[in-house]
Design an enzyme around this catalytic site. Sequence first.
Site: not given
Ligand code: XUL
Ligand code: CO
Length: 436
Positions: A295, A103, A100
């Site tokens: 993710d 960050d 981000h």
């Molecule tokens: C929050 C999340 C975030 C996104 C990016 O739960 O997963 O960190 O991956 O904004």
């Molecule tokens: Co995420």
Amino acid sequence: MSAFPDVPQIVYEGPDSKNPLAFRWYNPDEVVEGQTMRDHFRFSVAYWHTFRGTGADPFGPGTMVRPWEDGSDSVDNAIRRARVAFEFMEKLGAPFYAFHDRDLAPEGKSLADTNKNLDAVVRVLKEEQQRTGIQLLWGTANLFANPRYVHGASTSCNADAFAYAAAQVKKCLEVTLELGGSNYVFWGGREGYQNLYNTDMRRELDHMARFMHLAVDYARSIGFHGQFLIEPKPKEPTKHQYDFDAAACINFLRAYDLLDAFKLNLETNHATLAGHTMMHELEYAGMQGALGSIDANTGDLLLGWDTDQFPTDYYLTTQCMLSILKFGGLAPGGVNFDAKVRRESFEPVDLFHAHIGGMDAFARGLKIAAAIRADGELQSLLTKRYASWDEGIGADIEAGKADFQTLERYMLAKGEITPNASGRQEMLENLINRYL
Ligand code: XUL
Ligand code: CO
């Protein structure tokens, strides 16, 4: 000076290795289904958890021991941290990272100052990317932490919040382009509601769509041709997030004509918060041509919130890889470890253990999934289960050659349906266990 003097370069040593600082399954050059593991996964380190995570929780402050941090929110500290991040990723052998904007660098007194701070760190990131060959998987803007976004960003009731968010995303797109990012992510941190009495949902969703169109238009105008991604999450921080799950996101993208530019970034713990498995989300997005990136993390079976733990469960990674292979892989997306070490795992070396475990679990999952696919037994049982659609009346229905009258005639003549076959769930679960 090294930030991790006691950690060697992490290398593949094979399944018999007992060295906790080595890979047992992730062998970047090993080819599986015609592609190296490096290219299958495109593993990425999440800057926010790994380099900004403090271990703080609602019951107490941070516990992380990070000797390179001087405790300040200065640009100098941010730059030193960025260099350490690259040393970490280089030793780990992670080819990508994700961030981000906030960050990376502290906010300044004004938007202009904030942008200047960001530029100073981006210069260092670029240098480090060139030095190491590590690349940016995706950038994103933090549109949820600052109190100006208390009611949301693009879905705020306050038009100025929308405008500020636009300026922030504009800059973040420029930075992502500058760093050669492959993707740009939107996770709608506060794009949702706590209460419908004070919410004009229709207007908020219209605004969110307008925002995404503006982002795509601007990105294309400056030459950013990366993939846009929305990251579904059903709740937390808001009671109801608009990007609830894959199905809700795809509906939003289709309704607002955004599917050309967007796919999804699916996160395991978000899937489970929505009451789905990760495999469900992968299958749903995949079948709609919208599987973009993941993710990688996992929740806790006994806790109902987003614990963001590193994935170590081979069943989970096998299921992920079965779906990912089925839909032709993730590139230009990748496997980003949106996961954090536990508050009790506060030493720097724990960051290595965590990522090594996650990478190994995915590599093992890939090999298991590839073996299942190579044997073809699961696929042939699936094909057989739907065989009634491959000929006769089933094929006619699929081809659009049957209407209600023909179907009635067919059934009047036949009298009763051909008996159903067993779903054989337990046998299939046993079959999967054969490969683990
Ligand atoms: C929050 C999340 C975030 C996104 C990016 O739960 O997963 O960190 O991956 O904004
Ligand atoms: Co995420």
